[in-house]
Design an enzyme around this catalytic site. Sequence first.
Site, PDB file in Angstrom:
ATOM      1  N   HIS A 108      18.533  70.666   8.218  1.00  0.00           N
ATOM      2  CA  HIS A 108      18.464  70.895   9.926  1.00  0.00           C
ATOM      3  C   HIS A 108      18.643  72.560  10.595  1.00  0.00           C
ATOM      4  O   HIS A 108      18.367  72.969  10.906  1.00  0.00           O
ATOM      5  CB  HIS A 108      19.264  69.805  11.150  1.00  0.00           C
ATOM      6  CG  HIS A 108      18.685  69.751  12.062  1.00  0.00           C
ATOM      7  ND1 HIS A 108      17.735  70.018  12.963  1.00  0.00           N
ATOM      8  CD2 HIS A 108      19.732  70.493  13.053  1.00  0.00           C
ATOM      9  CE1 HIS A 108      17.992  69.853  14.052  1.00  0.00           C
ATOM     10  NE2 HIS A 108      19.079  70.290  14.206  1.00  0.00           N
ATOM     11  N   ARG A 141      10.319  70.235   6.606  1.00  0.00           N
ATOM     12  CA  ARG A 141      11.266  71.040   7.188  1.00  0.00           C
ATOM     13  C   ARG A 141      11.977  70.886   5.751  1.00  0.00           C
ATOM     14  O   ARG A 141      12.862  70.289   5.149  1.00  0.00           O
ATOM     15  CB  ARG A 141      12.421  70.986   7.985  1.00  0.00           C
ATOM     16  CG  ARG A 141      14.123  71.514   8.223  1.00  0.00           C
ATOM     17  CD  ARG A 141      14.586  71.326   8.900  1.00  0.00           C
ATOM     18  NE  ARG A 141      14.561  69.688   9.134  1.00  0.00           N
ATOM     19  CZ  ARG A 141      15.209  68.559   8.969  1.00  0.00           C
ATOM     20  NH1 ARG A 141      16.418  69.031   7.796  1.00  0.00           N
ATOM     21  NH2 ARG A 141      15.487  67.612   9.372  1.00  0.00           N
ATOM     22  N   TYR A 148      19.621  61.635   4.688  1.00  0.00           N
ATOM     23  CA  TYR A 148      18.856  61.054   5.356  1.00  0.00           C
ATOM     24  C   TYR A 148      17.286  60.590   4.754  1.00  0.00           C
ATOM     25  O   TYR A 148      16.631  60.339   4.854  1.00  0.00           O
ATOM     26  CB  TYR A 148      18.708  60.855   6.581  1.00  0.00           C
ATOM     27  CG  TYR A 148      19.084  62.243   7.107  1.00  0.00           C
ATOM     28  CD1 TYR A 148      17.872  63.057   6.835  1.00  0.00           C
ATOM     29  CD2 TYR A 148      20.214  63.051   6.766  1.00  0.00           C
ATOM     30  CE1 TYR A 148      17.391  64.463   7.800  1.00  0.00           C
ATOM     31  CE2 TYR A 148      19.939  64.344   8.006  1.00  0.00           C
ATOM     32  CZ  TYR A 148      18.700  65.245   7.124  1.00  0.00           C
ATOM     33  OH  TYR A 148      18.893  66.516   7.590  1.00  0.00           O
TER      34      TYR A 148
END
Length: 388
Positions: A273, A269, A282
């Site tokens: 998100h 990705r 992260y």
Amino acid sequence: MTVLEHTGYRPAPPPGWQPRTDPAPLLPEPEPYRLLGTGAEPATPGLWRELYRRLVLGRRYNEQATALTRQGRLAVYPSSAGQEACQTAAALALRPDDWLFPSYRDTLAVVARGVDPVQALSLLRGDRHSGYDPHRHRVAPLCTPLATQLPHAVGLAHAARLCGDEVAALALVGDGGTSEGDFHEALNFAAVWQAPVVFLVQNNGFAISVPLAKQTAAPSIAHKAVGYGMPGRLVDGNDAPAVHQVLTEALDRARSGGGPALIEALTYRLDAHTNADDASRYRDEEEVAAWRGHDPLRLLEEELRRRGELTDELVAEARTAAESFAAGLRERMHADPRPDAASLFDHVYAEPTAQLRAQHSRLRAELAAEAEAASAPGGGTGPGRDAA
């Protein structure tokens, strides 16, 4: 030494016992399956160019939907940038009578399946219902709760098999969804019933912010298929031709009575998100940059150019078509929706209850009265008419 062996107890198998299934044929490839760069040829002429055209459009679709979110035209958008190979190949591998069961990140697959992009984005706009007719398009409503679409896919596939219909279901899920109980239940039922369903796990590395290593200790998600008694496949999710081939083979096998399959596509990705997520908390930019070097659009374009099957003119045509698509989506999404208040009563029950019929009748009367008042000299629209 096992606990039983430590006690000195070494049980023998019951008389006549044999393993129900040889696990060896069910094991996935040791390395992700690839076609690009291997010298392989397309299964049908023009297939790889068609995949390229769809990847170009899919990338532009992701960019436009993300921009619409920033402009307030979408409440949220889970981008699939970087995962376009999985989504376009999935839609292209399906036959017209097959069913697609998407998750919230799979609007590109829904659009590639033929659903109007405005309708595909209706749920993410904050609208009611799914935005499109699932039966007409053979696409289940977008599923926001993780993995709950998987048992639905199994149920439909099992029902189709009982009816003798040559139909397969393709269920899409992310790596985070495989940590849900619905994933286990769906795969177990599918294998026991030998339902014609294929599960495609788009392993993009993170379930929001949790890396796969903190979700499972399995060698790969595809290895989990063995425990359910179905074959597992591991494929490079950024290799669009490879994803298409693996899915096509699994769907053909399912339709012919071979049962379900679990396919893990390794992808990434590239975006956060959703627009509400800060991915820098992260993961670092070096990791993202490394995966940009394995971009599915770039990989396929370079391969087609090496083969002499892609010219600057064809690239320009694909980009022009994608820009036209984005412009049309942008223009229509900027128009404020005017929902029909009476449609609230649609699709609630196959046969409306007496209470719903009474409520519907009252609403029609109120709307008619407001319309009459608005048409009178000096009349206004009224709040109820605005809502309609």
